[in-house]
Design a protein around this motif. Structure first.
Motif, short mmCIF file in Angstrom:
data_model
loop_
_atom_site.label_atom_id
_atom_site.label_comp_id
_atom_site.label_asym_id
_atom_site.label_seq_id
_atom_site.Cartn_x
_atom_site.Cartn_y
_atom_site.Cartn_z
N THR A 165 -10.09 6.26 1.09
CA THR A 165 -9.53 6.79 -0.16
C THR A 165 -9.73 8.30 -0.23
O THR A 165 -10.66 8.83 0.40
N CYS A 189 -1.11 8.98 -3.36
CA CYS A 189 -1.73 8.12 -2.35
C CYS A 189 -3.07 7.57 -2.78
O CYS A 189 -3.94 8.31 -3.26
N GLU A 190 -3.24 6.24 -2.59
CA GLU A 190 -4.54 5.65 -2.83
C GLU A 190 -5.33 5.54 -1.52
O GLU A 190 -6.48 5.18 -1.51
N ARG A 191 -4.63 5.85 -0.42
CA ARG A 191 -5.31 5.79 0.88
C ARG A 191 -4.78 6.92 1.76
O ARG A 191 -3.60 7.26 1.70
N GLU A 221 0.83 -1.21 0.00
CA GLU A 221 0.00 0.00 0.00
C GLU A 221 0.87 1.26 0.00
O GLU A 221 2.01 1.25 0.47
N SER A 272 6.75 2.01 -5.72
CA SER A 272 5.56 1.35 -5.21
C SER A 272 5.00 0.37 -6.26
O SER A 272 4.63 -0.74 -5.93
N SER A 273 4.98 0.79 -7.53
CA SER A 273 4.35 -0.07 -8.53
C SER A 273 5.27 -1.21 -8.96
O SER A 273 4.82 -2.32 -9.16
N GLU A 304 -2.23 13.92 -3.84
CA GLU A 304 -3.02 13.73 -5.06
C GLU A 304 -2.26 12.84 -6.05
O GLU A 304 -2.83 11.99 -6.72
#
Lengths: 269, 255, 325
Positions: free
Chosen positions: C240, C224-226, C51, C203-204, C221
């Motif tokens: 989210t 972050c997905e969370r 995450e 991260s990916s 923006e």
């Protein structure tokens, strides 16, 4: 991965970095070593000038005094060479830069001590060895394996006492953020009073210096070597066992340090 | 005059922010005092007199020389070094008071803070070591003032090196170590071996501590004052010359 | 099992009570009285492997204190924390091998050494196999464009260069978790962009778990997905960014350009601002679809242009904090 062998390896890795960093200030290296040696020279010069006129102080002549001074100074150098970075410890705590030692895979104390290399302590150690070497040939002591072994243990014990006391005092900074003045004052007591026969300070003085415990660093072992066991009012066996005091003090101090570390507040920003 | 007082007021409040450190700095001279008094009592070993110097003269010497040394220890070298290195000396230059006079006022400000602190040490010193009455109080006061001024000059000469090197590093530390010995703060000149005494007598530092204390004890008089005056004139001239060149450097090279 | 788990974390700080009045300093020094400040007050969350979480809050909300407990720098007053199965403050050195840490304000590098030497020391401290280290170094030099300053002593690096060096030093031993505390503070736009891209790639491609604190909503923006929002040491929100916007700021804005100034009144929208030929309308897309609103405007008014405004995360968060205090 956190055992003693790894810690030693980590120390070598970090020392390598510190040495490479220090080489950039080469001119300063020589200068600070000379300054360290001169500082101690001035201390001994006082004793020498006084004894040039008065010959003995409490029954100790210039050779005896040199043995005491040399032993104290070598012990001082022996702890200061590895532990000099403690001088900056409370700055690290106050500014929060101690954080970095807590997120790397080596003992925080070991990382602190290998942050930078300071050269002035080598000046202390070398001048101490010079004085001690000269004193060893001047005093009336039969230097056989036993006496030399006792001397070596006494020097290590003395180093452990001074280092242990300074480590324990430093760790106060985990709570109070400041310990410099207290450390400096105690260091002064060791540097000033550790070089003289404790008898000259009277009963009260001897008691205080036994508790701190300055007399164990060099005075008691030196008096044992000189064959005039004078335990500053303590039983004679205490004088003989004085090198062991260092082990006790250092162990207790390390436990204090570990305990105080849990209270680190990581101030700064 | 008012701007001089205002300058001193700000300097005093700056010095006072470090009052705890200053209080702790009193401990070290006190320890030294206890040590030296014990050493002299031990070497006298019950003798009342050595070379015409009594034990009480010696303990008085220890007390006074400690206080005088405390008066001489000064942050001015460190301060000038920092101002030069940070370039803040440029700001000092545009103040209405000439730069050199600012330094003297700074030193006077430190004395103003230190004297009340010494009032704390003094009774302790007297109780532990004892004190005999002064032989010539007026002359002693004059000699103390001259000694302080000579010390000011020496410190300003050391500080001026920073204008060329930007850094004094271990030099200040080295100076304090050496000056303790050469000023007579540790051992009075009369107990030094002949050759050492001759060497020390040819240097200015003995005029800062040894001379006033010797005058207090009646072991020196107008002769000592004369030597002090000579050193003050010589060193004062040197300070003016060196600082003029230093300022020239700042103005030409912009710090 | 989650990679990072915090349950009921509490951190109290003690400081001597300051005295006032006469001899205040001396009395503070002598007094044993202490006051307690609770910086983190029962924080719980769990983060799964991979995450990328933004940990947000105003100054003094307890963000850094939480991160310092996760890294093992601080000992929690109460509560439990595990990171990759290790309790950080109990097993600091084991924990250190699992995590990378970058503090924006403070470098972890060796001040006097060239950057490349610092990285080499880090590689050795984390017992990297030589070939693996060389591979990673080459990769990071490429990704972070560090070649021009690799041999420069760290103290001479610019803030942006130093930050890139710190990121490389934190990631070169491939930790599972990366903590970033204000990584873009004080950087220019281009440097910020470069760091965001690096973190997103990490991260990916490597699946590194990232916990990021920042004041820069553009960081959030972009990355972050969370989000976890805290204030006064307590969690306010965990979810989210989109859901946050929806629940706290359902209103959207439409900016309408008019050929000539006139009053605009449309059902289902409220005029927020009306000026020289420009009108800002606020509406709830759940009740009034944007398309319907726009066609009604075009039908009744001399409209030259319309633009739909994205809800600004910064405004949303400002609104939340304003509502609390």
């Amino acid at each position: 991965m956190t055992g003693v062998r790894w810690q030693l390896r980590a120390a070598l890795i970090l020392l390598g970095g510190a040495v490479r960093g220090a080489v950039q200030y080469r001119a300063d290296i020589v200068f600070t070593m000379i300054a360290g040696a001169l500082y101690n020279g001035a201390g001994f010069a006082t004793i020498w000038v006084v004894l040039d006129r008065f010959e003995v102080i409490a029954g100790w002549d210039i050779g005896d005094m040199a043995l005491l001074y040399g032993m104290r100074l070598v012990a001082h150098g022996l702890w200061l060479v590895p532990f000099n970075q403690l001088d900056w410890f409370s700055d690290h705590v106050r500014e929060g830069s101690f954080d970095r030692y807590l997120v790397r895979p080596a003992s925080p104390l070991l990382q602190l001590l290998t942050t930078r290399i300071q050269f002035s302590p080598f000046g202390d150690l070398i001048s101490g060895l010079v004085v001690l070497g000269a004193a060893m040939s001047a005093v009336d002591v039969d230097w056989g394996p036993l006496t030399v072994a006792y001397l070596v243990f006494a020097l290590i014990g003395g180093a452990l006492i001074e280092g242990g006391i300074q480590l324990a005092l430093s760790s106060i900074a985990f709570r109070t953020l400041k310990a410099d003045q207290v450390k400096l004052t105690v260091d002064s007591v060791f540097n000033l009073f550790g070089n003289y026969p404790a008898r000259i300070f009277g009963t009260a003085g001897q008691l205080v210096l036994s508790v701190i415990p300055v007399v164990f660093v060099a005075y008691l072992p030196a008096s044992v070597l000189l064959g005039r066991v004078d335990a500053a009012g303590l039983p004679a066996v205490v004088a003989w066992l004085s090198p062991l005091a260092g082990v006790v003090v250092a162990t207790a101090s390390y436990l204090v340090w570990r305990r105080m570390l849990l209270g680190y507040q990581s101030s700064g920003t | 005059m008012t701007e001089h007082l205002a300058f001193m007021r700000t300097r005093i409040s700056e010095v006072l922010t470090y009052r705890f450190e200053l209080l702790f700095q009193l401990i070290n001279p006190l320890l030294q005092l206890l040590l030296l008094a014990a050493v002299w009592r031990a070497v006298y070993a019950g003798k009342s007199d050595v070379d015409g110097v009594s034990v009480s003269t010696m303990t008085t010497y220890v007390t006074l020389s400690t206080l005088h040394t405390l008066l001489m220890h000064d942050q001015i070298v460190h301060w000038v070094e920092q101002r030069v290195r940070s370039g803040a000396v440029g700001i000092d230059l545009v103040r209405p008071i000439p730069l050199l006079r600012q330094q003297i006022l700074s030193q006077a400000s430190q004395v103003a803070v230190k004297v009340p602190m010494m009032a704390v040490v003094f009774p302790v010193a007297v109780v532990t070591t004892g004190l005999v009455a002064p032989a010539a109080p007026g002359l002693y006061a004059l000699s103390t003032l001259l000694g302080w001024l000579i010390n000011c000059c020496v410190l300003l000469l050391i500080a001026a090196v920073a204008f060329w090197t930007l850094e004094l590093g271990g030099m200040t530390f080295l100076y304090y170590v050496v000056s303790q010995f050469l000023s007579g703060a540790l051992v009075p000149l009369w107990f030094m071996p002949g050759w050492l005494r001759t060497a020390v007598e040819w240097l200015p530092l003995q005029a800062t501590v040894f001379t006033p204390v010797a005058i207090y004890l009646g072991k020196d008089g107008w002769g000592g004052i004369g030597v002090q005056a000579m050193w003050l004139v010589l060193l004062g001239a040197a300070v003016v010359l060196v600082w003029r060149r230093a300022l020239h450097r700042v103005v030409v090279q912009g710090g | 099992m989650p990679l990072i788990e915090a349950r009921g974390l509490v951190k109290d700080f003690h400081r001597p009570r300051r005295r006032t009045g006469r001899f205040a300093g001396l009395r503070t020094l002598v007094s044993r009285e202490r006051e307690t400040v609770r910086a983190v007050d029962g924080v719980s969350f769990s983060i799964e492997s991979g995450e990328l979480v933004g940990y947000l809050g105003p100054n003094g909300a307890g963000k850094s204190t939480t991160i310092k407990m996760l890294t093992g720098i601080l000992t929690p007053t109460a509560g439990e924390v595990t990171v990759a199965g290790v309790v950080p403050w109990r097993k600091r050195q084991d924990n250190a091998r699992n995590i990378g840490v970058v503090f924006g304000q403070r470098s972890q590098l060796w001040w006097d050494l060239p950057l490349v030497e610092s990285l080499r020391l880090v590689g050795k401290l984390y017992r990297m196999p030589r070939t693996r280290y060389e591979e990673n170094l080459a990769k990071f030099v490429e990704l972070l464009d560090m070649r021009p300053f690799l041999d420069t002593p760290v103290r001479q690096l610019s803030l942006g260069q130093r930050m890139r060096g710190d990121l490389a030093a934190a990631m070169i031993y491939e930790p599972a978790v990366l903590y970033l505390d204000e990584p873009t503070v004080g950087l220019d736009v281009i440097a910020k962009e470069r760091i965001r891209k690096f973190v997103a790639d990490l991260s990916s491609t490597s699946g590194t778990t990232v916990l990021l604190t920042t004041h820069d909503m553009d960081d959030v923006e972009a990355l972050c997905e969370r989000l976890i929002l805290i204030d006064h040491g307590k969690v306010l929100y965990d979810g989210t960014p989109a859901a946050l916007k929806d629940s706290y700021a359902p209103q959207r804005e439409l900016v309408v350009q008019l050929a000539s100034p006139c009053e605009v009144t449309v059902a289902g929208a409220r005029t927020v601002e009306s000026g020289e030929g420009v009108v800002r309308l606020s509406f709830d897309p759940a009740e009034t679809p944007a398309a319907a609103l726009i066609s009604e405007l075009f039908g009744n008014y001399p409209v030259t242009d319309v633009s739909l405004q994205e809800t600004d995360l910064e405004d949303v968060i400002k609104k939340i904090y304003a509502g609390r205090s």
